[in-house]
Every structure is written in C-alpha cells, then in structure tokens.
Write an enzyme that holds these catalytic residues in place. Sequence first.
Site, short mmCIF file in Angstrom:
data_model
loop_
_atom_site.label_atom_id
_atom_site.label_comp_id
_atom_site.label_asym_id
_atom_site.label_seq_id
_atom_site.Cartn_x
_atom_site.Cartn_y
_atom_site.Cartn_z
CG HIS A 193 76.10 81.51 -26.09
ND1 HIS A 193 76.66 81.28 -24.86
CD2 HIS A 193 75.79 82.82 -26.13
CE1 HIS A 193 76.68 82.43 -24.17
NE2 HIS A 193 76.15 83.37 -24.92
N PRO A 225 72.03 68.73 -14.29
CG PRO A 225 72.32 70.55 -12.87
CD PRO A 225 72.06 69.09 -12.86
CE1 TYR A 245 78.77 74.14 -20.56
CE2 TYR A 245 78.23 72.60 -18.79
CZ TYR A 245 77.83 73.45 -19.81
OH TYR A 245 76.49 73.59 -20.10
CE1 TYR A 293 76.11 72.30 -23.14
CE2 TYR A 293 75.13 73.85 -24.70
CZ TYR A 293 75.58 73.55 -23.43
OH TYR A 293 75.49 74.49 -22.43
CE LYS A 316 70.96 67.80 -24.78
NZ LYS A 316 71.21 69.20 -25.13
P1 RFL Z 1 58.74 72.15 -13.50
O1 RFL Z 1 59.43 73.34 -14.06
O2 RFL Z 1 59.22 71.57 -12.24
O3 RFL Z 1 57.21 72.54 -13.36
C1 RFL Z 1 56.28 71.73 -12.67
C2 RFL Z 1 55.14 72.61 -12.19
O4 RFL Z 1 54.15 71.80 -11.60
C3 RFL Z 1 53.72 72.43 -10.41
N1 RFL Z 1 53.12 71.39 -9.55
C4 RFL Z 1 51.80 71.23 -9.36
N2 RFL Z 1 50.73 71.91 -9.83
C5 RFL Z 1 49.50 71.51 -9.44
N3 RFL Z 1 49.29 70.45 -8.61
C6 RFL Z 1 50.32 69.74 -8.11
N4 RFL Z 1 50.10 68.71 -7.31
C7 RFL Z 1 51.65 70.12 -8.50
N5 RFL Z 1 52.90 69.65 -8.19
C8 RFL Z 1 53.76 70.43 -8.84
C9 RFL Z 1 54.97 73.09 -9.86
O5 RFL Z 1 54.67 74.14 -8.95
C10 RFL Z 1 55.61 73.59 -11.14
O6 RFL Z 1 55.18 74.89 -11.48
O7 RFL Z 1 58.70 70.96 -14.57
P2 RFL Z 1 58.68 71.00 -16.19
O8 RFL Z 1 57.62 71.94 -16.70
O9 RFL Z 1 58.66 69.58 -16.59
O10 RFL Z 1 60.05 71.67 -16.60
C11 RFL Z 1 61.27 71.03 -16.38
C12 RFL Z 1 62.37 72.06 -16.14
O11 RFL Z 1 61.95 72.97 -15.16
C13 RFL Z 1 63.69 71.40 -15.70
O12 RFL Z 1 63.91 70.23 -16.44
C14 RFL Z 1 64.88 72.36 -15.91
O13 RFL Z 1 64.79 73.48 -15.10
C15 RFL Z 1 66.18 71.62 -15.63
N6 RFL Z 1 67.35 72.48 -15.73
C16 RFL Z 1 67.89 72.80 -16.95
N7 RFL Z 1 67.28 72.40 -18.08
C17 RFL Z 1 67.78 72.79 -19.29
O14 RFL Z 1 67.23 72.39 -20.33
N8 RFL Z 1 68.87 73.62 -19.43
C18 RFL Z 1 69.52 74.08 -18.35
O15 RFL Z 1 70.46 74.86 -18.52
C19 RFL Z 1 69.06 73.66 -17.05
N9 RFL Z 1 69.65 74.10 -15.94
C20 RFL Z 1 67.94 73.01 -14.58
C21 RFL Z 1 69.11 73.83 -14.73
C22 RFL Z 1 67.40 72.80 -13.33
C23 RFL Z 1 68.00 73.36 -12.23
N10 RFL Z 1 67.36 73.11 -11.00
C24 RFL Z 1 67.10 74.10 -10.06
C25 RFL Z 1 66.70 71.83 -10.78
C26 RFL Z 1 69.72 74.38 -13.63
C27 RFL Z 1 69.19 74.13 -12.39
C28 RFL Z 1 69.94 74.74 -11.24
C1 PHB Z 2 72.34 77.90 -16.50
O1 PHB Z 2 72.62 78.94 -17.12
O2 PHB Z 2 71.60 77.91 -15.52
C2 PHB Z 2 72.90 76.60 -16.95
C3 PHB Z 2 73.61 76.55 -18.14
C4 PHB Z 2 74.16 75.35 -18.56
C5 PHB Z 2 74.00 74.21 -17.78
C6 PHB Z 2 73.27 74.26 -16.61
C7 PHB Z 2 72.72 75.46 -16.18
O3 PHB Z 2 74.57 73.04 -18.20
#
Ligand code: RFL
Ligand code: PHB
Length: 393
Positions: A72, A294, A202, A386, A298
């Site tokens: 993108h 989110p 957005y 971004y 990042k």
């Molecule tokens: P995670 O992915 O939460 O993984 C942590 C893992 O640790 C496990 N765990 C344990 N394992 C053993 N013993 C324990 N005591 C434990 N406690 C926990 C868990 O089961 C899990 O598997 O953390 P990590 O690896 O630091 O990754 C971070 C990302 O997942 C998070 O920052 C992103 O998903 C945030 N986020 C977004 N980030 C982006 O860069 N771009 C995006 O577009 C974006 N969109 C989002 C998002 C997060 C969202 N949600 C649901 C919070 C959109 C959403 C909706």
């Molecule tokens: C997504 O596709 O889940 C997504 C994309 C951009 C954002 C947050 C989530 O800023």
Amino acid sequence: MRTTVGIIGAGPAGLLLARLLHNAGIGSVVLESRDREYVERRQRAGILEQGTADVLRAAGAGERMDREGLRHDGIELRFGGRRHRVDFPGLTGGRSVTVYAQTEVCKDLIALQVAGDGGPLLFGAEALAVEDADGARPRVRFRYRGVEDVLECDYVVGCDGFWGVARKAVPEELVRVFERSYPFGWLGILADVAPSHDELVYARHERGFALLSMRSPSVSRLYLQVPEGTDADAWSDDAVWDELELRFATDDGWRLERGPVTQKSVTPMRSYVHEPMRHGRLFLAGDAAHIVPPTGAKGLNLAVGDVVTFVRALTHQRDTGSAELLDAYSETCLRRVWQAERFSYDMTTMLHRMPGATPFDERIQLARLERIASSRAAGTDLAEAYTGFPFGG
Ligand code: RFL
Ligand code: PHB
C-alpha cells in the site's frame, strides 16, 4: 531444561525472536500458554511497516508475505464528507507498507519453527514466574501438561503480551508506568466482501471514528468507534453496516459494499509504557512492555523493533564480548516506543469523537486534519511515522 534464551510467549515478538536467534546460531526455548490453533486464529494487526517486512524477509519468513501481502502506497483520511489521500512514497522518498495479517505472520513463523531445528516451541506451557532475573542464571517456572518444571536460561525475554507474568519480576520500586486509557473501544468485523476502497480509509465523523481495512482482495476488515464496555453481540450485522455507511459517507457518492460478517469483537484502547524494559538478564519485548491504541497500526511493528534490537545486542556481546548494547537495550527501544506512542496518541485524538470534547476541541480536530491535507510538511510527518521509524535508532 536449559537453554541460552528462554522466551515466554509465541505471539509475533516471541516467534520472530526464536527465528532470529536460530539464524544467529543461538539456542532458545519458547513457552506458550495457549494451543497452536488458538495462536494461529487470533485476529489482530494488519499493517507491516516497510522495516518489519524487510526483517521478515531477511529472517527467511517473507515468502508467502511477498506472494499474498498487498503493498500500500497511501491511506485516505476522510472528514467533513471529503477525502484526502496521503501519498507515502511521494512524501517519504519511496517508503510504503504491506497489508498482511498478523495471524499469517504467526502461521509462517510457527511453520518454520516446527519444520526446522529452531529449538523447542511448547504450546500449552504456561509460565508462572521468572525467578532470579538479576542473577547469573535466571529461571522460568512453568506448567506443562499439568506438571511444573523449570527452564534455566542465560537470558529470559518476556514476550508474553500485556497480560503476561514476565514484567512482574521487575521489582516495583524500579518501575515507572506511564498509562492512559480511552473511554471507547473499536468494534471490529471481518466480512467476506471485497474492500470498497483499494487503500485503508481512516474516517473522522461527528458520530465517531471508522476504519476500512482489509485482509485480502476478497476479505474486508472494518472498525467502528464504540463506547467503552460495548458488547459486540448487541450490534446486529445490519446495524454495523448502517453505522459504517454513515461514517464513511462522502460528497462524491462513494459506496460501501456489504457482505457476510464472519467475526465480530470489541477491542479496548490503551496507551501504556513500562520502564525500564530490562532488569538484569530479563528483557521485555512487545506488548509485555508497551501498548498503543491501534489507530497508528504500530503494536506489532514495535514488537519487531524490540526483538531486532535484542538480537543485535546479544550477537554483539557474543562477537565482541561487550555488553554495551545489551545495557542500552531499554533506552534504545524506549526511544522508538515513545515515538510510536506519540503518533498513536495523535492519530487517536485527531480522529475519534472524544467524550467531553467542546465545540472548540472539535474545530481544532478538523484544523489538524486540514493541516495534513494542505501542507506537505504535515503530510510528510504522518507518512514518515506511519511507514515506520528506524529500528534500533
Ligand atoms: P501478543 O501477540 O499478545 O503475544 C503474547 C503471547 O504470550 C502468550 N502468553 C503466555 N505464554 C506463556 N506463559 C504465560 N504466562 C503467558 N501469558 C501470555 C499469549 O498467549 C500470546 O500468545 O504480544 P506480542 O508478541 O508482543 O505482539 C504484539 C501484537 O500482538 C500487538 O501489538 C498488535 O496486535 C497490536 N495491533 C496492531 N499492531 C500493528 O502493528 N498494526 C496493526 O494494524 C494493529 N492492529 C492491533 C491491531 C491489536 C488489536 N487488538 C486486538 C489488541 C488491531 C487490534 C484490533
Ligand atoms: C487492521 O487491518 O486490523 C488495522 C489496520 C490499521 C490500523 C489498525 C488495524 O490502524
């Protein structure tokens, strides 16, 4: 059990860390409390910064991303019925992002880990505590198949997300937490319908924020700002589509295509930073140390930056004998973390309906958007943030 690096958590941070260590010839064991199916199905982030995509490629985990990911070159900001495109390569000297779901990144990394000799990855292994974090031999106490065991390590990296146990091993008196919660969340849906726009949209609207994203040319991912504590099931599919249509409406007749909704959930919004990110031989990476709302896309990218910084520091120590980079780990990561916190906060407060906002605040919000739409310098600031800040800088 004994290993060089004990990794808690098999989210993107822990999985990529195991891969990078393996490629550097350093042993690790990954403990993950959930089962493989759960980890591979968890719907989360969708946007990879250019630097993140480069790291995955260099780690040997970029093949499917390069085939199926979507490059993108911009996003659209929508406000007051008008549309403004932010042209990433034009404003940043050629940078872009890749749309490739976090779940797919995790699947690719898990497949590599279980196929190769990348070291044990134990699903269903719950870390209970990190012990002796500032000693010479830190340990992770964990439960696997109902039995308690101990993993002895040279280093422990807590990649266990916001709800994990690793950061509890840092003595309270050494910790500073910086936090902000927002009194709203995002209701997210996955839908089997081609995205109605070829780039992310957005939208700022009097009724609240909306985001159009995607997972593939035939699957849309859409979000709506909803009040804190909203129950996703209280929204019928039709009500979600109606509200999205209202918030995305433009003066030029743009249409939102509807399709079957296959998933619906609510995500809370939070900014959180735990300082320091290191205590002795325990290092925190990803959501274990920091959370961003989110809106700036990042979270995953920060997690990647942390583990790249750790591996660089550890290999530097192995190759030169100098602990200089390991000692600087927290400071190095936090510089980048705070830039992402700032950007995510700005995007969130610029685009959401902020409870308690006065008419003055709303005009200021619109003026911030107008500024981005009319000034190359302001547009460049957004595009640079971004598409990503440098790793380890
Ligand atoms: P995670 O992915 O939460 O993984 C942590 C893992 O640790 C496990 N765990 C344990 N394992 C053993 N013993 C324990 N005591 C434990 N406690 C926990 C868990 O089961 C899990 O598997 O953390 P990590 O690896 O630091 O990754 C971070 C990302 O997942 C998070 O920052 C992103 O998903 C945030 N986020 C977004 N980030 C982006 O860069 N771009 C995006 O577009 C974006 N969109 C989002 C998002 C997060 C969202 N949600 C649901 C919070 C959109 C959403 C909706
Ligand atoms: C997504 O596709 O889940 C997504 C994309 C951009 C954002 C947050 C989530 O800023």
